[in-house]
Design an enzyme around this catalytic site. Structure first.
Site, mmCIF file in Angstrom:
data_model
loop_
_atom_site.group_PDB
_atom_site.id
_atom_site.type_symbol
_atom_site.label_atom_id
_atom_site.label_comp_id
_atom_site.label_asym_id
_atom_site.label_seq_id
_atom_site.Cartn_x
_atom_site.Cartn_y
_atom_site.Cartn_z
ATOM 1 N N ASP A 222 -45.059 29.352 -39.842
ATOM 2 C CA ASP A 222 -43.624 29.596 -39.899
ATOM 3 C C ASP A 222 -43.397 31.107 -39.914
ATOM 4 O OD1 ASP A 222 -40.928 29.644 -40.370
ATOM 5 O OD2 ASP A 222 -41.030 28.769 -42.373
ATOM 6 N N GLY B 188 -43.017 29.331 -44.630
ATOM 7 C CA GLY B 188 -42.559 30.629 -45.124
ATOM 8 C C GLY B 188 -42.003 30.550 -46.529
ATOM 9 N N ASP C 112 -36.901 32.372 -50.519
ATOM 10 C CA ASP C 112 -37.113 32.369 -49.072
ATOM 11 C C ASP C 112 -35.949 33.066 -48.386
ATOM 12 O OD1 ASP C 112 -38.098 31.808 -46.570
ATOM 13 O OD2 ASP C 112 -37.409 29.733 -46.547
ATOM 14 N N ARG D 5 -37.386 27.321 -33.191
ATOM 15 C CA ARG D 5 -36.802 26.569 -34.309
ATOM 16 C C ARG D 5 -35.283 26.741 -34.301
ATOM 17 N NH1 ARG D 5 -38.194 27.571 -40.744
ATOM 18 N NH2 ARG D 5 -36.071 27.283 -41.494
#
Length: 317
Positions: free
Chosen positions: A90, A51, A63, A164
């Site tokens: 991601d 990402g 990000d 995650r």
């Protein structure tokens, strides 16, 4: 359509095999179809679409959850279509709560990737390497993973869901909490595997791999040098993730050569090309990576004689 479906099914089966065996694998990451093809050609078994790298290289933004679901899905569809190795996407925080995750899973599965991860940060998220991160409650993220798994089961049970955990280094958290969350994400949420982010010691990593009842993916965050692949395997890791180095090294090379070109002109390109050509791996073959020869094959097989191109008497690099 059948060929596309078979390709996607094969990639998801390959990734399930990676998760189910005892052997550790290294997963490099980046953002582009070309980098995924390079990973495949070099011999890696899978590839990660980061990402942070999509945000930086596609949109030129940090990000921080700015990348939207449509940006992400439309792009990763191209990556998955070009590579013959499984792709993990991601998916940041899932773009909201469990309601958003439910819809995101549907769209991500349709893109053709083999797996995706959802992180337990608050929105707007931050890069896992940045300070100032906060996490949602364990209960909220368990609910998001449960929603992802339920929607996955309705569409394609072979698609893998990764929970995650970004607890390490976030506000007011520690390793015992991170471990507790990881176990809950599997036992209560139903995640197929867990990404334990920024683990700092080998002792913690060994304990996590022993106690988490699912395969563990890891990024090293300790001050000491990261474990070698063999050491990761001994510690119990299933996937050692290197999410950004392809793209950041390419960016760094471009910065240096561009700066050198500004200072010295075309001789900078000549010097760089010579340095690459003299190295053990040589110049990258972009034509091969993009399957450019297929254009000539299609022309030869399907164009009329009048439409055939004159390759003998025209010039090109």
């Amino acid at each position: 359509m059948a060929g596309e479906t078979n390709h996607v099914s094969a990639m998801r089966a390959k990734f399930r095999d990676i998760l189910s065996r005892d052997k550790m694998t290294v997963m490099p990451g980046g953002f582009s179809p070309l980098y995924a093809r390079m990973a495949e050609e070099i011999g890696f078994e899978s590839f990660f679409i980061a990402g942070s790298q999509m945000s930086a290289f596609l949109l030129g933004v940090p990000d921080n959850g700015i990348l939207g679901l449509r940006d992400m899905v439309d792009h990763c569809r191209h990556v998955a279509a070009r590579a013959a190795i499984p792709i993990q996407l991601d998916a940041d925080t899932g773009f909201g709560n469990a309601v958003n995750v439910d819809f995101a899973v549907e769209e991500i599965i349709a893109s053709g990737v083999a797996a995706c991860n959802f992180e337990d940060q608050e929105s707007p998220k931050k890069s896992a390497t940045m300070a100032g991160r906060r996490t949602v409650s364990k209960e909220e993220h368990v609910g998001k993973i449960k929603a992802a798994v339920a929607r996955r089961d309705q569409i394609d049970p072979d698609f893998a869901i990764c929970a995650r955990n970004d607890t390490l280094g976030a506000e007011g958290t520690n390793f015992p909490e991170a471990l507790d969350r990881c176990i809950a994400y599997v036992e209560e949420g139903g995640a197929d595997y867990v990404w334990l982010n920024s683990v700092e010691t080998r002792e913690d990593l060994k304990k996590a791999c022993k106690e988490i009842p699912a395969p563990v993916q890891v990024i090293w965050g300790g001050k000491d040098a990261a474990p070698s692949p063999a050491e990761y395997e001994d510690l119990g890791v299933r996937i050692a993730l290197y999410p950004v180095f392809f793209a950041t090294i390419g960016m760094t090379a471009a910065w240096h050569v561009m700066s050198d070109f500004k200072a010295r002109g075309p001789v900078a390109l000549a010097d760089f090309n010579k340095w690459v050509a003299d190295g053990p791996y040589g110049l990258v073959n972009q034509k091969m990576l993009t399957n450019a020869d297929r254009v000539r094959e299609v022309e030869d097989n399907y164009l009329t004689e009048d439409d055939q191109r004159d390759y003998e008497n025209t010039w090109g690099h």
